[in-house]
Design a protein around this motif. Structure first.
Motif, PDB file in Angstrom:
ATOM      1  N   VAL A 140      21.292   9.000  13.878  1.00 48.35           N
ATOM      2  CA  VAL A 140      20.260   8.880  12.840  1.00 48.35           C
ATOM      3  C   VAL A 140      20.676   9.571  11.550  1.00 48.35           C
ATOM      4  O   VAL A 140      20.367   9.103  10.447  1.00 48.35           O
ATOM      5  N   ASN A 141      21.404  10.673  11.665  1.00 47.94           N
ATOM      6  CA  ASN A 141      21.752  11.456  10.476  1.00 47.94           C
ATOM      7  C   ASN A 141      23.132  11.169   9.900  1.00 47.94           C
ATOM      8  O   ASN A 141      23.441  11.636   8.802  1.00 47.94           O
ATOM      9  N   SER A 142      23.957  10.383  10.610  1.00 44.10           N
ATOM     10  CA  SER A 142      25.326  10.174  10.123  1.00 44.10           C
ATOM     11  C   SER A 142      25.670   8.722   9.809  1.00 44.10           C
ATOM     12  O   SER A 142      26.546   8.460   8.978  1.00 44.10           O
ATOM     13  N   LEU A 143      25.007   7.768  10.456  1.00 44.38           N
ATOM     14  CA  LEU A 143      25.350   6.368  10.214  1.00 44.38           C
ATOM     15  C   LEU A 143      24.873   5.911   8.839  1.00 44.38           C
ATOM     16  O   LEU A 143      23.867   6.406   8.317  1.00 44.38           O
ATOM     17  N   SER A 144      25.590   4.961   8.256  1.00 46.83           N
ATOM     18  CA  SER A 144      25.187   4.408   6.969  1.00 46.83           C
ATOM     19  C   SER A 144      23.920   3.566   7.144  1.00 46.83           C
ATOM     20  O   SER A 144      23.552   3.191   8.261  1.00 46.83           O
ATOM     21  N   GLU A 145      23.290   3.253   6.015  1.00 48.33           N
ATOM     22  CA  GLU A 145      22.092   2.416   6.071  1.00 48.33           C
ATOM     23  C   GLU A 145      22.417   1.055   6.694  1.00 48.33           C
ATOM     24  O   GLU A 145      21.624   0.523   7.486  1.00 48.33           O
ATOM     25  N   GLU A 146      23.569   0.512   6.375  1.00 48.92           N
ATOM     26  CA  GLU A 146      23.975  -0.792   6.921  1.00 48.92           C
ATOM     27  C   GLU A 146      24.183  -0.707   8.432  1.00 48.92           C
ATOM     28  O   GLU A 146      23.786  -1.616   9.175  1.00 48.92           O
ATOM     29  N   GLU A 147      24.811   0.387   8.882  1.00 48.63           N
ATOM     30  CA  GLU A 147      25.055   0.553  10.329  1.00 48.63           C
ATOM     31  C   GLU A 147      23.740   0.731  11.090  1.00 48.63           C
ATOM     32  O   GLU A 147      23.554   0.158  12.169  1.00 48.63           O
ATOM     33  N   LEU A 148      22.832   1.520  10.537  1.00 49.76           N
ATOM     34  CA  LEU A 148      21.524   1.704  11.176  1.00 49.76           C
ATOM     35  C   LEU A 148      20.756   0.389  11.236  1.00 49.76           C
ATOM     36  O   LEU A 148      20.150   0.053  12.263  1.00 49.76           O
ATOM     37  N   THR A 149      20.787  -0.353  10.132  1.00 49.75           N
ATOM     38  CA  THR A 149      20.118  -1.660  10.107  1.00 49.75           C
ATOM     39  C   THR A 149      20.673  -2.559  11.199  1.00 49.75           C
ATOM     40  O   THR A 149      19.919  -3.210  11.944  1.00 49.75           O
ATOM     41  N   SER A 150      21.993  -2.589  11.332  1.00 49.35           N
ATOM     42  CA  SER A 150      22.650  -3.431  12.323  1.00 49.35           C
ATOM     43  C   SER A 150      22.239  -3.053  13.745  1.00 49.35           C
ATOM     44  O   SER A 150      21.927  -3.927  14.571  1.00 49.35           O
ATOM     45  N   ILE A 151      22.216  -1.762  14.042  1.00 49.03           N
ATOM     46  CA  ILE A 151      21.851  -1.292  15.385  1.00 49.03           C
ATOM     47  C   ILE A 151      20.401  -1.641  15.712  1.00 49.03           C
ATOM     48  O   ILE A 151      20.090  -2.158  16.788  1.00 49.03           O
ATOM     49  N   ILE A 152      19.499  -1.359  14.764  1.00 54.15           N
ATOM     50  CA  ILE A 152      18.066  -1.609  15.014  1.00 54.15           C
ATOM     51  C   ILE A 152      17.791  -3.106  15.133  1.00 54.15           C
ATOM     52  O   ILE A 152      16.984  -3.541  15.952  1.00 54.15           O
ATOM     53  N   ARG A 153      18.516  -3.892  14.342  1.00 52.89           N
ATOM     54  CA  ARG A 153      18.325  -5.350  14.393  1.00 52.89           C
ATOM     55  C   ARG A 153      18.929  -5.940  15.675  1.00 52.89           C
ATOM     56  O   ARG A 153      18.312  -6.767  16.351  1.00 52.89           O
ATOM     57  N   LYS A 154      20.137  -5.492  16.020  1.00 56.10           N
ATOM     58  CA  LYS A 154      20.858  -6.064  17.163  1.00 56.10           C
ATOM     59  C   LYS A 154      20.258  -5.623  18.501  1.00 56.10           C
ATOM     60  O   LYS A 154      20.047  -6.442  19.395  1.00 56.10           O
TER      61      LYS A 154
END
Length: 313
Positions: A140-154
């Motif tokens: 939550v504190n280290s991933l980029s916004e794009e990476e977080l979006t990808s994880i939550i979406r996928k």
């Protein structure tokens, strides 16, 4: 805290294994040991059960719960990704049956300090095994916004993934996000009020996504199922219980690949690739919990059981 976990699709999965009293069985997700207990009850003196779990609390609970089966039960603290190594180390050739009950256990959800639940405020953790290097707080504190979006979406299949990721990144610039309560508040702020009033808890999908990412739950599934099938005796069964569509899809497709592995173009009159079917799929459609089970255990509502049998190749 006592290790409480209600085993889902218990009778259906035990029946699906077609237990041989002298056989060797592997419960790859020991959890509360409910499935293991029922397998052991059906084994004769020559039968063996190996229980694998990466959570030391599950291993300790099973050792106590199954102490009457000394010499028949073996509890192993490992990730089922290491299934082949475990069986080789124990000098086990072929196995009569494998059981997988995927996902998080009730004990893990209901123990606040494990950080799995959006219903309890606790340290943001979500590791199924304490030896794992990365927890949810780090993601939550280290991933980029794009990476977080990808994880939550996928992994969460959340339509608000981009907005939730944006709110997380904005908040962590002010201070690190360290607890489940802080993350829930951010998600609630990100999800529009209208959407919050419909369907499940607004944080459910994001928490599922982070848990899957932390524990690498989906990426290891296909190879682990293939490893298990390789160790199955002809006529042996593999039973897999899943709890969301992502898991179920992987199991369904992996079973299909093992049942019909031919890669020849449809126009070919005969198979030339030489790939042979390894399993027969027993459940053309997955088995789901009965209304009676759901009334006693609402957490079972999304469970699906798929069963396959090893062919005599």
């Amino acid at each position: 805290m006592e290790f409480k976990h209600v085993s889902v699709l218990l009778n259906e999965s035990i029946e699906g294994l077609k237990i041989n009293p002298q056989g060797i069985y592997v419960d790859c997700t020991l959890g509360g040991a409910g499935h293991s207990l029922e397998i052991l009850k059906r084994l004769g003196p020559e039968g063996k059960l190996i229980g694998i779990d990466q959570d030391p609390a599950a291993i300790a609970n099973a050792a106590e719960k199954l102490q009457g089966f000394a010499g028949q039960f073996y509890g192993i603290k490992r990730n089922f990704l290491q299934l082949s190594q475990v069986l080789q180390e124990m000098e086990i050739g072929l196995v009569d049956g494998f059981l997988f009950d995927l996902g998080v256990s009730s004990y893990q959800l209901d123990t606040p300090e494990r950080g799995f639940s959006y219903m309890h405020d606790a340290e943001l953790d979500m590791r199924m095994g304490p030896d794992q290097p990365t927890d949810a707080k780090e993601l939550v504190n280290s991933l980029s916004e794009e990476e977080l979006t990808s994880i939550i979406r996928k992994y969460g299949e959340d339509r608000w993934a981009k907005r939730i990721a944006s709110f997380i990144v904005k908040e962590r610039k002010i201070k690190p996000i360290t607890t489940t309560g802080e993350l829930v508040a951010i998600i609630k702020a990100a999800v529009p009020a209208g959407a919050r009033r419909e369907g499940p808890h607004p944080a459910k999908r994001t928490f599922q996504a982070l848990r899957i990412a932390v524990n690498n739950e989906l990426d290891i599934l296909e190879n682990t199922i293939k490893d298990a099938v390789a160790f199955l005796k002809p006529g042996g069964r593999i039973c897999v219980i899943t709890f969301h569509s992502l898991e179920d899809r992987i199991i369904k497709e992996t079973f299909k690949k093992l049942a019909k592995p031919c890669t020849c173009p449809p126009a070919f009159p005969v198979c030339v690739c030489g790939k042979k079917s390894q399993i027969k799929i027993i459940t053309s459609k997955p088995i789901e919990p009965s209304q009676e089970e759901l009334s006693g255990n609402p957490r079972a509502r999304s469970a699906k059981l798929r069963i396959a049998e090893k062919l005599n190749i």
